[in-house]
Design an enzyme around this catalytic site. Structure first.
Site, PDB file in Angstrom:
ATOM      1  N   TYR A  50     -81.815 -29.327  31.980  1.00  0.00           N
ATOM      2  CA  TYR A  50     -82.591 -28.888  30.826  1.00  0.00           C
ATOM      3  C   TYR A  50     -81.804 -29.119  29.534  1.00  0.00           C
ATOM      4  O   TYR A  50     -80.871 -28.392  29.213  1.00  0.00           O
ATOM      5  CB  TYR A  50     -82.953 -27.404  30.945  1.00  0.00           C
ATOM      6  CG  TYR A  50     -83.688 -27.027  32.219  1.00  0.00           C
ATOM      7  CD1 TYR A  50     -84.485 -27.939  32.892  1.00  0.00           C
ATOM      8  CD2 TYR A  50     -83.579 -25.740  32.741  1.00  0.00           C
ATOM      9  CE1 TYR A  50     -85.146 -27.595  34.056  1.00  0.00           C
ATOM     10  CE2 TYR A  50     -84.242 -25.386  33.905  1.00  0.00           C
ATOM     11  CZ  TYR A  50     -85.018 -26.320  34.567  1.00  0.00           C
ATOM     12  OH  TYR A  50     -85.676 -25.969  35.727  1.00  0.00           O
ATOM     13  N   HIS A 135     -81.478 -28.738  43.121  1.00  0.00           N
ATOM     14  CA  HIS A 135     -82.532 -29.043  42.157  1.00  0.00           C
ATOM     15  C   HIS A 135     -83.240 -30.359  42.483  1.00  0.00           C
ATOM     16  O   HIS A 135     -82.643 -31.434  42.405  1.00  0.00           O
ATOM     17  CB  HIS A 135     -81.924 -29.123  40.749  1.00  0.00           C
ATOM     18  CG  HIS A 135     -82.924 -29.011  39.652  1.00  0.00           C
ATOM     19  ND1 HIS A 135     -82.596 -29.188  38.328  1.00  0.00           N
ATOM     20  CD2 HIS A 135     -84.241 -28.710  39.662  1.00  0.00           C
ATOM     21  CE1 HIS A 135     -83.669 -29.007  37.576  1.00  0.00           C
ATOM     22  NE2 HIS A 135     -84.680 -28.727  38.363  1.00  0.00           N
TER      23      HIS A 135
END
Length: 317
Positions: A50, A135
């Protein structure tokens, strides 16, 4: 009884404050996290992906003023950040309005997991995190199960992390993690919503049977269920006409019952017994307060009944 940390209630997803799609000023990001704390939110999720580490830096800075044992924080591994050769341009191709100072390298090796976590802890300014997720290992399943997962088990045994799991935008591989490993929690984004209940078939029953916690992200399917209108996004691209029409019909039903579609979307996710927490992303204090208000709004049974009777919501099988 397990003492491993379990996310509870409404959680704060920190992708948005890392300039997801558009820039979020530093002060505004800080105010969003402060508002989340004010509203009693105590679970915060981030990732190196992010904003090329911006999310971790901003979240860590905002939480620094609070006692460490009063909140849970999760980050992710599998995308290692390396300095970019040229460092020019921006990262908008990956969805973030930040300078492309680094590049993401898929790495689910044991060494890569530790290096990624160590770098994340440095950005967060912490010596430990409560939860670490693998992830998006969609295209790296073999390495994730053979090397990445055992590395997380070792980190948990060493006390470096409290709980381990996987975070994905699909339910099938998460079901495999639940059934075949000793993960504590899985983060399922966008696959258990008013518009997509694919996680209900196998993942949620498996998690319930195993005692694995499920965190639901993407309750609004990236925007369509928050405010359906032409041009709304669904799974990060423009929503197809059929889904837009379905969302608009759901919104009309919600309004007839005196609630918002946002309240219904959050309540739907939270209601399943396998789900312990629902993550929301907010780019301002106002959005945080709105999400908290909607999450606390009771949704009448008559609303669900009308959705089922009109075919807008499938009956659980």
């Amino acid at each position: 009884m397990s003492t491993r940390p379990t996310p509870q209630g409404l959680g704060f997803g920190a992708a948005v404050i890392a300039n997801l799609y558009t820039e979020v000023p530093e002060e505004q990001a800080h105010e969003a996290v402060a508002a989340a704390w004010e509203r009693g939110i105590r679970y915060y999720d981030t990732a190196p992906h992010y904003g090329l580490g911006l999310s971790e830096r901003r979240l860590g800075a905002a939480l620094r003023e609070h006692p460490r044992d009063e909140y849970l924080i999760s980050t992710k591994v599998g995308r290692r950040l390396e300095p970019a050769a040229d460092g020019g341009g921006d990262d908008l191709a990956n969805g973030f309005a930040v300078p492309a100072t680094h590049r993401r390298v898929w790495d689910f090796t044991a060494d890569g997991i530790r290096r990624t976590l160590d770098a994340g802890l440095e950005r967060l300014g912490l010596d430990r995190v409560d939860i670490v997720y693998l992830h998006d290992p969609d295209d790296h399943a073999e390495q994730a199960f053979r090397e990445g997962y055992p590395a997380l088990e070792k980190l948990r045994a060493e006390g470096v992390v409290g709980a381990i799991g996987a975070g994905m935008n699909q339910a099938e591989m998460l079901t495999r993690f639940v059934r075949d490993t000793d993960v504590d929690v899985v983060l399922c984004a966008g696959r258990y919503t008013l518009l997509d209940q694919s996680a209900r078939t196998e993942l949620l029953p498996a998690a319930l049977a195993k005692g694995t916690s499920v965190v639901v992200g993407g309750a609004f399917n990236s925007g369509l269920l928050a405010d359906p209108r032409p041009g709304s996004t669904y799974n990060y691209t423009e929503a197809p006409g059929e889904l837009l029409d379905r969302a608009l019909r759901m919104k009309a039903v919600a309004e007839r019952h005196g609630i918002s579609l946002r309240a219904a979307a959050l309540a739907f996710c939270a209601a399943h017994p396998a789900v312990t927490s629902v993550l929301v992303g907010a780019r301002s204090a106002a959005e945080v307060h709105d999400c908290a208000d909607q999450f606390a709004t009771p949704v009448p049974e008559a609303f669900w009944q009308e959705l089922r009777e009109t075919g807008l919501l499938e009956e659980p099988s």
